[in-house]
Design a protein around this motif. Sequence first.
Motif, PDB file in Angstrom:
ATOM      1  N   ILE A 101       1.265  -1.432  -0.494  1.00  0.00           N
ATOM      2  CA  ILE A 101       0.086   0.083  -0.024  1.00  0.00           C
ATOM      3  C   ILE A 101       0.854   1.134  -0.116  1.00  0.00           C
ATOM      4  N   ASP A 102       0.452   2.410   0.068  1.00  0.00           N
ATOM      5  CA  ASP A 102       0.950   3.550  -0.441  1.00  0.00           C
ATOM      6  C   ASP A 102       1.151   3.672   1.424  1.00  0.00           C
ATOM      7  N   LYS A 103       0.448   4.144   2.180  1.00  0.00           N
ATOM      8  CA  LYS A 103       0.232   4.952   3.025  1.00  0.00           C
ATOM      9  C   LYS A 103       0.042   4.127   4.156  1.00  0.00           C
ATOM     10  N   LEU A 104       0.687   3.581   5.352  1.00  0.00           N
ATOM     11  CA  LEU A 104       0.262   2.864   6.703  1.00  0.00           C
ATOM     12  C   LEU A 104       0.143   3.639   7.711  1.00  0.00           C
ATOM     13  N   GLU A 105      -1.299   3.032   8.117  1.00  0.00           N
ATOM     14  CA  GLU A 105      -1.718   3.977   9.418  1.00  0.00           C
ATOM     15  C   GLU A 105      -0.903   3.338  10.665  1.00  0.00           C
ATOM     16  N   LYS A 106      -0.408   4.449  11.783  1.00  0.00           N
ATOM     17  CA  LYS A 106      -0.229   3.731  13.120  1.00  0.00           C
ATOM     18  C   LYS A 106      -0.703   2.753  13.465  1.00  0.00           C
ATOM     19  N   ASN A 107      -0.404   1.907  14.355  1.00  0.00           N
ATOM     20  CA  ASN A 107      -0.518   0.913  15.380  1.00  0.00           C
ATOM     21  C   ASN A 107      -1.868  -0.115  14.401  1.00  0.00           C
ATOM     22  N   ASP A 108      -1.531  -0.193  13.669  1.00  0.00           N
ATOM     23  CA  ASP A 108      -1.529  -1.637  13.226  1.00  0.00           C
ATOM     24  C   ASP A 108      -3.817  -1.248  12.241  1.00  0.00           C
ATOM     25  N   ILE A 109      -3.663  -0.121  12.452  1.00  0.00           N
ATOM     26  CA  ILE A 109      -4.410   0.286  11.797  1.00  0.00           C
ATOM     27  C   ILE A 109      -5.325   0.114  10.709  1.00  0.00           C
ATOM     28  N   GLY A 110      -4.732   0.284   9.952  1.00  0.00           N
ATOM     29  CA  GLY A 110      -4.755  -0.440   8.333  1.00  0.00           C
ATOM     30  C   GLY A 110      -3.800   0.497   7.383  1.00  0.00           C
ATOM     31  N   GLY A 111      -4.608   0.505   6.449  1.00  0.00           N
ATOM     32  CA  GLY A 111      -4.053   2.010   5.742  1.00  0.00           C
ATOM     33  C   GLY A 111      -4.640   1.797   4.034  1.00  0.00           C
ATOM     34  N   PHE A 112      -3.506   2.234   2.900  1.00  0.00           N
ATOM     35  CA  PHE A 112      -4.480   2.300   1.582  1.00  0.00           C
ATOM     36  C   PHE A 112      -3.701   2.393   0.560  1.00  0.00           C
ATOM     37  N   THR A 113      -4.419   2.120  -0.852  1.00  0.00           N
ATOM     38  CA  THR A 113      -3.351   2.509  -1.438  1.00  0.00           C
ATOM     39  C   THR A 113      -3.830   3.241  -3.117  1.00  0.00           C
ATOM     40  N   THR A 114      -4.104   3.878  -3.481  1.00  0.00           N
ATOM     41  CA  THR A 114      -4.296   4.599  -5.016  1.00  0.00           C
ATOM     42  C   THR A 114      -3.540   4.255  -5.935  1.00  0.00           C
ATOM     43  N   ASP A 115      -2.642   3.300  -5.410  1.00  0.00           N
ATOM     44  CA  ASP A 115      -1.500   2.917  -6.925  1.00  0.00           C
ATOM     45  C   ASP A 115      -2.253   1.899  -7.744  1.00  0.00           C
ATOM     46  N   LEU A 116      -2.780   2.298  -9.271  1.00  0.00           N
ATOM     47  CA  LEU A 116      -3.863   0.936 -10.022  1.00  0.00           C
ATOM     48  C   LEU A 116      -2.341  -0.093  -9.924  1.00  0.00           C
ATOM     49  N   ARG A 117      -1.066  -0.315  -9.959  1.00  0.00           N
ATOM     50  CA  ARG A 117      -0.760  -1.458 -10.001  1.00  0.00           C
ATOM     51  C   ARG A 117      -0.450  -2.270  -8.550  1.00  0.00           C
ATOM     52  N   LYS A 118      -1.028  -1.612  -7.846  1.00  0.00           N
ATOM     53  CA  LYS A 118      -0.724  -1.909  -6.269  1.00  0.00           C
ATOM     54  C   LYS A 118      -2.350  -2.921  -5.981  1.00  0.00           C
ATOM     55  N   THR A 119      -3.468  -2.262  -6.433  1.00  0.00           N
ATOM     56  CA  THR A 119      -4.660  -2.336  -6.240  1.00  0.00           C
ATOM     57  C   THR A 119      -5.193  -3.802  -7.505  1.00  0.00           C
ATOM     58  N   GLU A 120      -4.354  -3.132  -8.973  1.00  0.00           N
ATOM     59  CA  GLU A 120      -4.195  -4.738  -9.388  1.00  0.00           C
ATOM     60  C   GLU A 120      -3.188  -6.011  -8.059  1.00  0.00           C
ATOM     61  N   TYR A 121      -2.677  -6.163  -8.112  1.00  0.00           N
ATOM     62  CA  TYR A 121      -1.776  -7.022  -7.089  1.00  0.00           C
ATOM     63  C   TYR A 121      -2.880  -7.094  -6.128  1.00  0.00           C
ATOM     64  N   ILE A 122      -3.045  -6.286  -5.513  1.00  0.00           N
ATOM     65  CA  ILE A 122      -4.325  -6.994  -4.025  1.00  0.00           C
ATOM     66  C   ILE A 122      -4.592  -7.713  -4.087  1.00  0.00           C
ATOM     67  N   LEU A 123      -5.476  -7.374  -5.552  1.00  0.00           N
ATOM     68  CA  LEU A 123      -7.366  -7.443  -6.007  1.00  0.00           C
ATOM     69  C   LEU A 123      -7.022  -9.385  -6.095  1.00  0.00           C
ATOM     70  N   ALA A 124      -5.503  -9.674  -7.178  1.00  0.00           N
ATOM     71  CA  ALA A 124      -5.480 -10.204  -7.695  1.00  0.00           C
ATOM     72  C   ALA A 124      -5.145 -11.475  -7.190  1.00  0.00           C
ATOM     73  N   VAL A 125      -4.222 -11.116  -5.808  1.00  0.00           N
ATOM     74  CA  VAL A 125      -3.854 -12.155  -4.498  1.00  0.00           C
ATOM     75  C   VAL A 125      -5.292 -12.249  -3.843  1.00  0.00           C
ATOM     76  N   HIS A 126      -6.141 -11.700  -4.328  1.00  0.00           N
ATOM     77  CA  HIS A 126      -7.572 -12.577  -3.425  1.00  0.00           C
ATOM     78  C   HIS A 126      -8.647 -12.782  -4.463  1.00  0.00           C
ATOM     79  N   LYS A 127      -7.596 -13.475  -5.947  1.00  0.00           N
ATOM     80  CA  LYS A 127      -9.068 -14.091  -6.925  1.00  0.00           C
ATOM     81  C   LYS A 127      -9.757 -13.154  -7.330  1.00  0.00           C
ATOM     82  N   LEU A 128      -9.055 -11.749  -7.821  1.00  0.00           N
ATOM     83  CA  LEU A 128     -10.270 -10.731  -8.446  1.00  0.00           C
ATOM     84  C   LEU A 128      -9.352 -10.097  -9.502  1.00  0.00           C
ATOM     85  N   SER A 129     -10.034  -9.736  -9.779  1.00  0.00           N
ATOM     86  CA  SER A 129      -9.650  -8.763 -10.612  1.00  0.00           C
ATOM     87  C   SER A 129     -10.408  -7.088 -11.724  1.00  0.00           C
ATOM     88  N   PHE A 130     -10.212  -6.456 -12.098  1.00  0.00           N
ATOM     89  CA  PHE A 130     -10.145  -5.008 -12.619  1.00  0.00           C
ATOM     90  C   PHE A 130     -11.439  -5.238 -13.143  1.00  0.00           C
TER      91      PHE A 130
END
Length: 146
Positions: free
Chosen positions: A11-40
């Motif tokens: 992801i692009d940004k990790l939140e403190k204390n293991d709250i979570g995080g996010f990304t707006t990067d197309l390739r990172k999102t594609e990768y995350i979805l693929a790991v979960h057997k999803l796609s755009f």
Amino acid sequence: MAQIKMITLFIDKLEKNDIGGFTTDLRKTEYILAVHKLSFEKILKDTPKTVEIPSGIFASGKYVVFFNMSWDLKNVKIGFINYKVDLDENFDVFADSMSPKAVAGFHKLKEQIKQKEQSELNKFELSDNDLDFEIAYGNYIEQRNH
């Protein structure tokens, strides 16, 4: 019992204390979805054309995952929230990105995640290491193309 392999999600940004995080990067999102057997393609195909912003929610280890994207994929966002997070205590972090329907979805998935074994909760870890991402994404593309 078999050892569950840890999978790193980037992801692009990790939140403190293991709250979570996010990304707006197309390739990172594609990768995350693929790991979960999803796609755009699958998400857009399964979304009614009347929906303005395709979006969804699913569980990933100890995280509740929210995503949304524009139809042309020029804007994508995927966020992770640790299921142990108290949304009220962290309202300032999530207020702008969660609709009332999303909050209800979070609480529903949170209850499902609580039922998982510890090894399943720790299956995924988040990282903001871009160098590691480039290696993992390259491996993913190589496997996808074979």
